[in-house]
Design an enzyme around this catalytic site. Structure first.
Site, short mmCIF file in Angstrom:
data_model
loop_
_atom_site.label_atom_id
_atom_site.label_comp_id
_atom_site.label_asym_id
_atom_site.label_seq_id
_atom_site.Cartn_x
_atom_site.Cartn_y
_atom_site.Cartn_z
N THR A 36 -16.63 12.85 -1.67
CA THR A 36 -18.09 12.82 -1.61
C THR A 36 -18.54 11.45 -1.13
O THR A 36 -17.97 10.42 -1.52
CB THR A 36 -18.72 13.21 -2.98
OG1 THR A 36 -20.12 12.97 -2.91
CG2 THR A 36 -18.14 12.44 -4.13
N HIS A 37 -19.54 11.44 -0.23
CA HIS A 37 -19.96 10.19 0.41
C HIS A 37 -21.49 10.11 0.41
O HIS A 37 -22.16 11.09 0.74
CB HIS A 37 -19.42 10.15 1.85
CG HIS A 37 -19.78 8.88 2.56
ND1 HIS A 37 -19.19 7.67 2.26
CD2 HIS A 37 -20.69 8.63 3.54
CE1 HIS A 37 -19.73 6.73 3.03
NE2 HIS A 37 -20.64 7.28 3.81
N ARG A 92 0.82 -1.21 0.00
CA ARG A 92 0.00 0.00 0.00
C ARG A 92 0.86 1.27 0.00
O ARG A 92 0.52 2.26 -0.64
CB ARG A 92 -0.91 -0.04 1.23
CG ARG A 92 -1.88 1.10 1.36
CD ARG A 92 -2.85 0.86 2.50
NE ARG A 92 -3.90 -0.05 2.13
CZ ARG A 92 -5.05 0.32 1.53
NH1 ARG A 92 -5.26 1.58 1.25
NH2 ARG A 92 -5.97 -0.56 1.23
#
Ligand code: GRF
Length: 190
Positions: free
Chosen positions: A107-108, A64
């Site tokens: 944005t969720h 990652r």
């Protein structure tokens, strides 16, 4: 205001931004669109609109940290004033947040801090809340955390499925994202 938009999926929120720019309702330059995997419809939409695209394929990196470093470098190359996570389904590292300090929004599809995570619509439905909605917020290295910029509510109907509810939320979310970008662009000019 130069923006880089990050997507993982179909990119209908991105399309709303592209359309608003084309219609001159939104005064931003979409400098590039990036994705965490190849072949997404969001990339196709961008290419069709003549916007440069890039992919930092999560699966191509052994860990990652390396992926995060590559993403940070790829985004930084476009020198954005703002980075927009629009259906980008990856958590970024504190290094990415530091590199774009105060310049990264997300944005969720829920009224944060309720129902963060990848299943915000399903979780709201399962909980049985009667009102959910969408949130545009400054993103940090947490899961859908960071100061809220704008929210709008959407009522849940008894007949709703996850799909029908998400579609109604996304109709509101697209409008909210465009109006938030317009406010941020106006503030950056003043
Ligand atoms: C949006 O609801 C976004 O908030 C969520 O996934 C959806 C992406 O939709 N994380 P799209 O790719 O913009 O159509």
């Amino acid at each position: 205001m130069r923006i880089v938009v990050l997507v993982s999926g179909t990119g209908s929120n991105l399309q709303a931004v592209i359309d608003a720019v084309k219609e001159r309702e939104l005064d931003v330059e979409i400098t590039a669109v990036g994705a965490d995997r190849p072949g997404t419809y969001g990339l196709e939409r961008s290419a069709a609109a003549g916007i440069p695209t890039f992919v930092v394929d999560f699966k191509a990196y052994t860990n990652r940290a390396e992926w995060n470093a590559a993403l940070t470098e790829a985004v930084a190359a476009f020198e954005p004033d703002l980075v927009v996570s629009s259906g980008f389904m990856r958590i970024v590292s504190p290094e990415f947040i530091n590199a774009f300090n105060g310049k990264y929004i997300n944005t969720h599809p829920a009224l944060l801090p309720a129902f963060p995570g990848a299943h915000g619509v399903r979780d709201a439905l399962d909980y049985g809340v009667k009102v959910t909605g969408c949130t545009v917020h400054w993103a940090d290295a947490g899961v859908d955390t960071g100061p809220i910029i704008a929210q709008e509510a959407v009522a849940i109907e008894d007949s709703d499925t996850e799909e029908s509810l998400h579609e109604r939320i996304k109709a509101v979310e697209r409008r909210l994202l465009v109006s938030t970008l317009a406010s941020l662009a106006a503030a950056s000019h003043s």
